[in-house]
Design a protein around this motif. Sequence first.
Motif, PDB file in Angstrom:
ATOM      1  N   PRO A   4       0.802  -1.235   0.000  1.00  0.00           N
ATOM      2  CA  PRO A   4       0.000   0.000   0.000  1.00  0.00           C
ATOM      3  C   PRO A   4       0.830   1.278   0.000  1.00  0.00           C
ATOM      4  N   LYS A   5       2.099   1.213   0.373  1.00  0.00           N
ATOM      5  CA  LYS A   5       2.946   2.407   0.395  1.00  0.00           C
ATOM      6  C   LYS A   5       3.993   2.386  -0.715  1.00  0.00           C
ATOM      7  N   MET A   6       3.700   1.668  -1.775  1.00  0.00           N
ATOM      8  CA  MET A   6       4.675   1.550  -2.859  1.00  0.00           C
ATOM      9  C   MET A   6       4.757   2.837  -3.680  1.00  0.00           C
ATOM     10  N   SER A   7       5.949   3.076  -4.225  1.00  0.00           N
ATOM     11  CA  SER A   7       6.154   4.053  -5.286  1.00  0.00           C
ATOM     12  C   SER A   7       6.426   3.264  -6.555  1.00  0.00           C
ATOM     13  N   LEU A   8       5.870   3.720  -7.667  1.00  0.00           N
ATOM     14  CA  LEU A   8       5.907   2.944  -8.909  1.00  0.00           C
ATOM     15  C   LEU A   8       6.638   3.685 -10.012  1.00  0.00           C
ATOM     16  N   ILE A   9       7.516   2.969 -10.725  1.00  0.00           N
ATOM     17  CA  ILE A   9       8.132   3.468 -11.949  1.00  0.00           C
ATOM     18  C   ILE A   9       7.858   2.442 -13.049  1.00  0.00           C
ATOM     19  N   ALA A  10       7.130   2.866 -14.077  1.00  0.00           N
ATOM     20  CA  ALA A  10       6.824   1.974 -15.199  1.00  0.00           C
ATOM     21  C   ALA A  10       7.213   2.655 -16.504  1.00  0.00           C
ATOM     22  N   SER A  11       7.695   1.875 -17.442  1.00  0.00           N
ATOM     23  CA  SER A  11       8.046   2.396 -18.761  1.00  0.00           C
ATOM     24  C   SER A  11       7.513   1.459 -19.819  1.00  0.00           C
ATOM     25  N   ASP A  12       6.950   2.039 -20.892  1.00  0.00           N
ATOM     26  CA  ASP A  12       6.413   1.182 -21.948  1.00  0.00           C
ATOM     27  C   ASP A  12       6.056   1.998 -23.179  1.00  0.00           C
ATOM     28  N   PHE A  13       5.544   1.288 -24.200  1.00  0.00           N
ATOM     29  CA  PHE A  13       5.128   1.919 -25.449  1.00  0.00           C
ATOM     30  C   PHE A  13       3.855   2.733 -25.245  1.00  0.00           C
ATOM     31  N   SER A  14       3.848   3.958 -25.691  1.00  0.00           N
ATOM     32  CA  SER A  14       2.638   4.762 -25.670  1.00  0.00           C
ATOM     33  C   SER A  14       1.913   4.699 -27.011  1.00  0.00           C
ATOM     34  N   TYR A  15       2.614   4.212 -28.025  1.00  0.00           N
ATOM     35  CA  TYR A  15       2.046   4.147 -29.381  1.00  0.00           C
ATOM     36  C   TYR A  15       2.773   3.064 -30.158  1.00  0.00           C
ATOM     37  N   LEU A  16       2.026   2.321 -30.971  1.00  0.00           N
ATOM     38  CA  LEU A  16       2.617   1.315 -31.846  1.00  0.00           C
ATOM     39  C   LEU A  16       2.186   1.591 -33.280  1.00  0.00           C
ATOM     40  N   PRO A  17       3.125   1.732 -34.203  1.00  0.00           N
ATOM     41  CA  PRO A  17       2.769   2.007 -35.599  1.00  0.00           C
ATOM     42  C   PRO A  17       2.415   0.740 -36.364  1.00  0.00           C
ATOM     43  N   ASP A  18       1.700   0.935 -37.454  1.00  0.00           N
ATOM     44  CA  ASP A  18       1.431  -0.154 -38.407  1.00  0.00           C
ATOM     45  C   ASP A  18       0.677  -1.331 -37.797  1.00  0.00           C
ATOM     46  N   VAL A  19      -0.223  -1.057 -36.860  1.00  0.00           N
ATOM     47  CA  VAL A  19      -0.999  -2.132 -36.242  1.00  0.00           C
ATOM     48  C   VAL A  19      -2.090  -2.593 -37.212  1.00  0.00           C
ATOM     49  N   LYS A  20      -2.170  -3.892 -37.439  1.00  0.00           N
ATOM     50  CA  LYS A  20      -3.146  -4.457 -38.364  1.00  0.00           C
ATOM     51  C   LYS A  20      -4.410  -4.959 -37.657  1.00  0.00           C
ATOM     52  N   ILE A  21      -4.294  -5.256 -36.372  1.00  0.00           N
ATOM     53  CA  ILE A  21      -5.434  -5.779 -35.618  1.00  0.00           C
ATOM     54  C   ILE A  21      -6.440  -4.649 -35.400  1.00  0.00           C
ATOM     55  N   PRO A  22      -7.722  -4.887 -35.617  1.00  0.00           N
ATOM     56  CA  PRO A  22      -8.717  -3.817 -35.418  1.00  0.00           C
ATOM     57  C   PRO A  22      -9.018  -3.578 -33.945  1.00  0.00           C
ATOM     58  N   GLY A  23      -9.472  -2.361 -33.651  1.00  0.00           N
ATOM     59  CA  GLY A  23      -9.904  -2.027 -32.302  1.00  0.00           C
ATOM     60  C   GLY A  23      -9.038  -0.981 -31.635  1.00  0.00           C
ATOM     61  N   GLU A  24      -9.633  -0.256 -30.702  1.00  0.00           N
ATOM     62  CA  GLU A  24      -8.910   0.755 -29.934  1.00  0.00           C
ATOM     63  C   GLU A  24      -7.907   0.081 -29.001  1.00  0.00           C
ATOM     64  N   ARG A  25      -6.669   0.586 -28.981  1.00  0.00           N
ATOM     65  CA  ARG A  25      -5.559   0.033 -28.195  1.00  0.00           C
ATOM     66  C   ARG A  25      -5.226  -1.400 -28.623  1.00  0.00           C
ATOM     67  N   ALA A  26      -5.363  -1.685 -29.914  1.00  0.00           N
ATOM     68  CA  ALA A  26      -5.103  -3.033 -30.429  1.00  0.00           C
ATOM     69  C   ALA A  26      -3.610  -3.358 -30.385  1.00  0.00           C
ATOM     70  N   PRO A  27      -3.267  -4.642 -30.303  1.00  0.00           N
ATOM     71  CA  PRO A  27      -1.865  -5.050 -30.197  1.00  0.00           C
ATOM     72  C   PRO A  27      -1.209  -5.277 -31.552  1.00  0.00           C
ATOM     73  N   LEU A  28       0.100  -5.340 -31.522  1.00  0.00           N
ATOM     74  CA  LEU A  28       0.876  -5.887 -32.624  1.00  0.00           C
ATOM     75  C   LEU A  28       1.079  -7.372 -32.345  1.00  0.00           C
TER      76      LEU A  28
END
Length: 441
Positions: free
Chosen positions: A311-335
Amino acid sequence: MFSRTRTLPFIPLASKVCAPQLEALYSTHIVGDKPVLVRDFIHSSLYHPLHGYFSQRSRSVGVLPNAIKFNQLQGRLAYMRYLDNIYRQSDISWFTPVELFKPWYAHAIAEAIMRTANFSVPLKIYEIGGGSGTCAKGIMDYIMLNAPAKVYNSMTYISVEISPSLAEVQRETVGVVRSHIPKFRVECRDAADRSGWGHVEQQPCWVIMLEVLDNLPHDLIYAESQNSSWMEVWVERQHDRETFGELYKPLQDSLITRCVEIMDLDKTKTTHSTAVSTLKSIWSKVYPKPRRCWLPTGCLKLLEVLHEVLPKMSLIASDFSYLPDVKIPGERAPLVSTKKDGSSSDYDDYMQAKGDADIFFPTDFWLLERIDHYCSGWLKLHGDHSSKKGKKRRTIMLETSSFMEEFGLPTKTRTKDGYNPLLDDFKNTKFYLSVPTHNIK
């Protein structure tokens, strides 16, 4: 320009740089005789002990024998050629940013921790999905050299790693420095499984997640038209037993319904006037437009567990905010990407991934913040009238370049002509920092 670090020598702005894959092992054991939710299909496709993508590749995450000396490279072309040579000499799947830019990437994270950590209690760091252990070693090295001796001597670094093979690699990497060994341990388990955590940790601690959110299972919801109700998507075997199809059911899964509420997906139904709603209903019948939306239910489950046990954790996360050329349909779809005969290709249907392909998602950092506040108890859902008090958190989202300029040493990853791959090629990644406050609602 946005691209992916997947096909050499053209390196993406930020991504997993893939080398030629091992021989693909297609599996129809991902789904049994009964339908499964999309998140369970994805989890099996990636992590099934026998048929999962990561399970088949014990060397999926690479370890560079030596740090890259960027100051000795002329520029972008020289850097690309250097990476190309590395991949040709190894059989790994990709190098993470913390590996490509070691030790500087990990040192920046350590500096961020040191600036805000409470050193009146022993420093405790959890890393979820520690890869090759390079981040752990880099952080511990930095603290050993730059923090007061009592901070390093009393610190604990715990890696929570689901892969047994990677857990062993982490022990070897960190164990190179003998004084790190008694301060470091690996717990080989699923961080999202509450039972593995034991008692609640009441002391302040840090949690690090680098490129973890992108591979967490997601769910999929579907609506037939703009005005139709959302339905949850399940995956089932087709009659030929070799292919999969989708099955749609009314929303009933608790994780999915909570995620939909956090995202407030149905807000348009209550914010429009009767006339506008009637017009939208008519329009959707004349020109129906199916909707598909990917939900980060794996992230929600993980953060619910973390906020409960830490409950008292501090968090550091890093990741992709955008992926280009995604073929899968849908909002926030994966590669959904695989490699065959040394060349990469992307699937246009996530159900084609049967243990032979990586499935990774962009992170909606605005939604991540809402999930974080919900799991801490600060954000209340509609109809939640409980008296339980939540704790507000201070959060900030930074572009990777901004994070490195604030906490790191960008000159260390700059080439002779001024090109800096860490700042210039990772435009589609962000850092998320979240720390607790003393405010009570």
